[in-house]
Every structure is written in structure tokens, then in C-alpha cells.
Design an enzyme around this catalytic site. Structure first.
Site, mmCIF file in Angstrom:
data_model
loop_
_atom_site.group_PDB
_atom_site.id
_atom_site.type_symbol
_atom_site.label_atom_id
_atom_site.label_comp_id
_atom_site.label_asym_id
_atom_site.label_seq_id
_atom_site.Cartn_x
_atom_site.Cartn_y
_atom_site.Cartn_z
ATOM 1 N N PHE A 1 -13.776 3.013 4.758
ATOM 2 C CA PHE A 1 -12.827 2.259 3.937
ATOM 3 C C PHE A 1 -12.446 3.101 2.720
ATOM 4 C CE2 PHE A 1 -11.456 -0.759 0.726
ATOM 5 C CZ PHE A 1 -10.540 -1.501 1.444
ATOM 6 N N ASP B 1 -5.688 -0.437 -1.962
ATOM 7 C CA ASP B 1 -6.505 -1.271 -2.847
ATOM 8 C C ASP B 1 -7.813 -1.714 -2.203
ATOM 9 O OD1 ASP B 1 -5.294 -3.086 -0.937
ATOM 10 O OD2 ASP B 1 -6.016 -4.696 -2.210
ATOM 11 N N LYS C 1 -6.653 6.491 11.059
ATOM 12 C CA LYS C 1 -8.047 6.562 11.522
ATOM 13 C C LYS C 1 -7.990 6.571 13.045
ATOM 14 C CE LYS C 1 -9.702 3.689 7.667
ATOM 15 N NZ LYS C 1 -10.268 2.384 7.311
ATOM 16 N N GLU D 1 4.260 3.905 6.094
ATOM 17 C CA GLU D 1 3.068 3.060 5.997
ATOM 18 C C GLU D 1 1.957 3.820 5.262
ATOM 19 O OE1 GLU D 1 1.627 0.360 5.731
ATOM 20 O OE2 GLU D 1 1.324 -0.512 7.724
ATOM 21 N N ASP D 2 1.062 3.083 4.623
ATOM 22 C CA ASP D 2 -0.057 3.742 3.932
ATOM 23 C C ASP D 2 -1.103 4.233 4.924
ATOM 24 O OD1 ASP D 2 -0.869 1.152 4.603
ATOM 25 O OD2 ASP D 2 -1.721 0.676 2.651
ATOM 26 N N GLY E 1 0.758 -1.243 0.000
ATOM 27 C CA GLY E 1 0.000 0.000 0.000
ATOM 28 C C GLY E 1 0.789 1.294 0.000
ATOM 29 N N ARG F 1 -5.360 0.725 -6.872
ATOM 30 C CA ARG F 1 -4.142 1.360 -6.341
ATOM 31 C C ARG F 1 -3.661 2.504 -7.229
ATOM 32 N NH1 ARG F 1 -2.166 -1.979 -2.242
ATOM 33 N NH2 ARG F 1 -2.464 -4.207 -2.531
ATOM 34 N N ASP G 1 -4.746 1.804 10.980
ATOM 35 C CA ASP G 1 -6.173 1.621 11.237
ATOM 36 C C ASP G 1 -6.323 1.219 12.718
ATOM 37 O OD1 ASP G 1 -8.875 1.165 10.879
ATOM 38 O OD2 ASP G 1 -8.662 -0.632 9.689
HETATM 39 P P1 5GP Z 1 -4.281 -2.179 11.089
HETATM 40 O O1 5GP Z 1 -3.433 -3.315 11.538
HETATM 41 O O2 5GP Z 1 -3.757 -0.830 11.533
HETATM 42 O O3 5GP Z 1 -5.714 -2.375 11.479
HETATM 43 O O4 5GP Z 1 -4.318 -2.231 9.522
HETATM 44 C C1 5GP Z 1 -3.347 -1.649 8.744
HETATM 45 C C2 5GP Z 1 -3.421 -2.140 7.327
HETATM 46 O O5 5GP Z 1 -4.764 -2.404 6.931
HETATM 47 C C3 5GP Z 1 -2.921 -1.063 6.374
HETATM 48 O O6 5GP Z 1 -1.555 -1.185 6.141
HETATM 49 C C4 5GP Z 1 -3.753 -1.314 5.132
HETATM 50 O O7 5GP Z 1 -3.087 -2.227 4.310
HETATM 51 C C5 5GP Z 1 -5.026 -1.924 5.651
HETATM 52 N N1 5GP Z 1 -6.114 -0.931 5.739
HETATM 53 C C6 5GP Z 1 -6.629 -0.363 6.851
HETATM 54 N N2 5GP Z 1 -7.632 0.484 6.568
HETATM 55 C C7 5GP Z 1 -7.754 0.471 5.222
HETATM 56 C C8 5GP Z 1 -8.618 1.156 4.304
HETATM 57 O O8 5GP Z 1 -9.481 1.986 4.637
HETATM 58 N N3 5GP Z 1 -8.424 0.879 2.983
HETATM 59 C C9 5GP Z 1 -7.492 -0.005 2.541
HETATM 60 N N4 5GP Z 1 -7.410 -0.185 1.221
HETATM 61 N N5 5GP Z 1 -6.665 -0.676 3.369
HETATM 62 C C10 5GP Z 1 -6.805 -0.440 4.701
#
Ligand code: 5GP
Length: 177
Positions: free
Chosen positions: A155, A162, A134, A102-103, A48, A168, A106
Site C-alpha cells: 500500500f 491518500d 501492481k 489514473e493514479d 488520486g 496526498r 491495482d
Molecule cells: P483497483 O480497482 O485497480 O483495485 O483499484 C484502483 C484504485 O484503488 C486506485 O485508483 C486507487 O484509488 C486505489 N488504490 C489501489 N492501490 C492503492 C494503494 O496502494 N494506495 C492508495 N492510496 N490507493 C490505492
């Protein structure tokens, strides 16, 4: 394009390319100031972050290195909570200033796990630089020093992110309509 269709889902523009690039530049300037006199190693988390990392790095004026790692815990539109192993770390980060790129943060579980893995290698310093965050969904205590944009709990796709492997390649960021 104000809306895009990816498989069964429709998305509408929520953050334009102009706005993204402005915030990326702001964060890059901050890093340039904070790391003056140092040579940071950027670790970009694939897939990402590939577009963000390329815009960020081109706005960094410090001598630096970049390496790409992989660690995923996401499938479809919900977090699975499943943590996968870190692969691709082929630089020695011991004693060096490291910035994880990082992208999106969450729940923060992915990043917390990654930081723990990296700390075991004793970097000189370790910070997080994320395109998006977020804050309302954060489940762990996480110190994110560099963040371009904070967003609500929706989302999103585009600019590297993606939905089921697609979307992407857009310049703007889109939110589930
Ligand atoms: P976490 O472990 O912080 O819950 O998730 C992080 C990963 O989940 C990010 O690196 C990303 O790949 C994916 N992710 C979280 N939220 C989103 C979103 O709104 N859209 C997309 N495409 N990926 C997300």
C-alpha cells in the site's frame, strides 16, 4: 523526510520525486510520439491522479484537452470491490482519441469498469495511462499502454495518493512501513 506518520500508520519513502518525474517525462514523450497529428482528450480520474495529471499534461506538447472524472472503489487499505458510477464526464468523446489518466491500477476492476462505460460512447481510440501498476494483483485482462512505474503489492501514499484522505501532498511516494 524518510518516513511519515498518517493516523495509525507509518510510511517510508519508496519512490523519490526525481524518479517519478523522470518516468512521467518518459511516458509523456511516448504519448507525444504516438499521437502526433492528433488532439487527444485526457480523462484524469480524481482524486488520486490530480498531481500526476498536472505533471503529465505539462510534458505533453500536443494540442489537447483535459477533463476530470470521478469513479472510486477503494476505502482504507483494501479494495472493497464496490464499483461506483462515473461522474463529471462533460466532454463529447465520440470519435476522439481518449487517454484515461489514473493514479494506480491495482486489481484493475475500477479501470475495467471505467473503460466499459467509456466505450459505450464510442471514442475514436481509448488507452490507459497510469502512474503506477501492481502487476501481481491484476485480476482482469487489461491492456495498459502507458505505465510510469510497476510496484510490488504494498500500500502506497503520496504524490496524489491518500491514506484515509491524507498524505496526498507529498513529493515522494511512500510505502507502508
Ligand atoms: P483497483 O480497482 O485497480 O483495485 O483499484 C484502483 C484504485 O484503488 C486506485 O485508483 C486507487 O484509488 C486505489 N488504490 C489501489 N492501490 C492503492 C494503494 O496502494 N494506495 C492508495 N492510496 N490507493 C490505492
Amino acid at each position: 523526510m524518510d518516513t511519515i506518520q498518517i493516523n495509525d500508520k507509518r510510511f517510508k519513502v519508496s519512490i523519490t520525486e526525481d524518479r517519478i518525474l523522470r518516468e512521467v517525462k518518459r511516458v509523456a514523450d511516448q504519448i507525444n510520439r504516438d499521437y502526433e497529428g492528433q488532439e487527444p482528450v485526457f480523462l484524469a480520474v480524481l482524486n488520486g491522479s490530480f498531481i500526476f495529471a498536472s505533471d503529465l499534461l505539462r510534458a505533453i506538447s500536443l494540442p489537447c484537452e483535459i477533463s476530470f472524472v470521478k469513479l472510486a472503489s477503494y476505502q482504507g487499505v483494501s479494495t472493497t470491490g464496490k464499483i461506483r458510477e462515473l461522474i463529471g464526464l462533460n466532454v463529447d468523446i465520440t470519435g476522439r482519441p481518449v487517454i484515461v489518466v489514473e493514479d494506480i491500477v491495482d486489481t484493475g476492476l475500477t479501470m475495467a469498469h471505467l473503460l466499459e462505460t467509456l466505450r459505450a460512447q464510442r471514442p475514436g481510440s481509448l488507452e490507459v495511462c497510469t502512474l503506477l501498476m501492481k502487476p501481481d494483483k491484476l485480476e482482469v485482462a487489461l491492456d495498459v499502454k502507458y505505465c510510469c512505474l510497476q510496484i510490488p503489492n504494498d500500500f502506497i501514499v503520496g504524490y496524489g495518493l491518500d491514506y484515509d484522505g491524507k498524505g496526498r501532498n507529498t513529493r515522494d511516494i511512500y510505502t507502508l512501513a
